[in-house]
Design an enzyme around this catalytic site. Structure first.
Site, PDB file in Angstrom:
ATOM      1  N   CYS A 113      46.572  19.412  34.422  1.00  0.00           N
ATOM      2  CA  CYS A 113      47.999  19.207  34.133  1.00  0.00           C
ATOM      3  C   CYS A 113      48.512  17.926  34.814  1.00  0.00           C
ATOM      4  O   CYS A 113      48.231  16.834  34.352  1.00  0.00           O
ATOM      5  CB  CYS A 113      48.804  20.437  34.522  1.00  0.00           C
ATOM      6  SG  CYS A 113      50.443  20.477  33.757  1.00  0.00           S
ATOM      7  N   HIS A 216      46.312  24.762  31.894  1.00  0.00           N
ATOM      8  CA  HIS A 216      45.892  25.388  33.147  1.00  0.00           C
ATOM      9  C   HIS A 216      44.765  26.393  32.880  1.00  0.00           C
ATOM     10  O   HIS A 216      45.023  27.604  32.763  1.00  0.00           O
ATOM     11  CB  HIS A 216      47.078  26.083  33.824  1.00  0.00           C
ATOM     12  CG  HIS A 216      48.037  25.144  34.464  1.00  0.00           C
ATOM     13  ND1 HIS A 216      47.942  24.763  35.791  1.00  0.00           N
ATOM     14  CD2 HIS A 216      49.102  24.483  33.954  1.00  0.00           C
ATOM     15  CE1 HIS A 216      48.917  23.919  36.066  1.00  0.00           C
ATOM     16  NE2 HIS A 216      49.638  23.726  34.971  1.00  0.00           N
ATOM     17  N   GLU A 218      42.572  27.623  34.819  1.00  0.00           N
ATOM     18  CA  GLU A 218      42.385  28.596  35.892  1.00  0.00           C
ATOM     19  C   GLU A 218      43.201  29.868  35.666  1.00  0.00           C
ATOM     20  O   GLU A 218      42.838  30.955  36.148  1.00  0.00           O
ATOM     21  CB  GLU A 218      42.740  27.973  37.252  1.00  0.00           C
ATOM     22  CG  GLU A 218      44.209  27.751  37.527  1.00  0.00           C
ATOM     23  CD  GLU A 218      44.799  26.490  36.953  1.00  0.00           C
ATOM     24  OE1 GLU A 218      45.923  26.120  37.350  1.00  0.00           O
ATOM     25  OE2 GLU A 218      44.147  25.861  36.088  1.00  0.00           O
TER      26      GLU A 218
END
Length: 241
Positions: A113, A216, A218
């Site tokens: 990001c 994102h 994760e």
């Protein structure tokens, strides 16, 4: 021995029960969990002075740039847009120094990001300070649903590290109001949203082993398990000598 990956930390101020303020160097737990699951040992790099960057890079095998605040538009010679968000010049300075030193030492870098955006600016690229400035905007890039859910699709360049991990199409989460406008001279775009915004970049010089994504991953690991392949791909780049 597992590779050591430094994750750039950022400062958050916490107000304790007795109303004392104190600053914390933090990174998302989901990010360090994903890196550990991919086979590396992550360590948090505390927000520091730019001149300390070399000392940190000397001690790690690769660098991860986490998400966070907006990138200061003065870094790409623009005045702030009325919709600019919070900036943190000290973080910009430190992470730019980390990028420069990791680049010199040819240590792999993975940007997430804000990390993608800062890598682009470090390579003389520019940003849309707010996606409302993008003329072809048709996709909602600031989702209102929880980040663990994907909300739009992307197309991925076939000849890329990212496509080796995810193939040529994928769904992603999206929570960004800045985006790449002019691509930096060290990078090439390798993924796009359906309205044409750049969603991932990779270094043109394959010896540099730098990749970055606008979403994102994760936060998608539990709901879309194949997302782990992005982190495993980065670890593969670290292990290539």
């Amino acid at each position: 021995m597992k590779p050591i990956v430094g994750v750039s930390g950022y400062v958050m101020t916490k107000v304790s029960n007795n109303l004392l303020n104190f600053d914390m160097n933090i990174v998302p737990k989901e990010l360090t969990d994903a890196l550990k699951k991919a086979g590396v040992t992550p360590i948090v790099l505390p927000l520091s002075k730019a001149e300390e960057a070399k000392e940190y890079i000397d001690q790690i095998d690769a660098l991860v740039l986490a998400g966070g605040e907006d990138v200061d538009p003065l870094l790409f010679y623009e005045e702030p847009h009325p919709k600019i968000g919070e900036i943190e010049p000290e973080r910009d300075d430190f992470e730019l120094a980390l990028i420069e030193e990791a680049w010199k030492q040819k240590k792999p870098i993975f940007g997430i990001c804000r990390g993608l955006q800062l890598l682009n600016v470090a390579s003389k690229g520019t940003l849309y300070q707010d996606v409302s400035s993008y003329e072809k905007l048709e996709v909602n890039h600031i989702q209102k649903t929880p980040w663990k859910h994907a909300t739009h699709s992307i197309l991925i360049e076939e000849n890329s590290w990212l496509s080796e991990a995810l193939g040529t199409e994928q769904v992603v989460n999206s929570y960004h109001h800045q985006a790449i406008k002019d691509i930096g001279d060290a990078f090439r775009p390798v993924a796009w949203s359906k309205d044409g915004l750049i969603e991932a970049i990779e270094s043109i010089d394959r010896n540099q082993k730098v990749m970055a994504v606008q979403w994102h991953p994760e936060l998608l690991v539990k709901t879309i398990p194949e997302t782990m392949k992005v982190f495993k791909q980065f670890v593969d780049l670290i292990n290539i000598k």
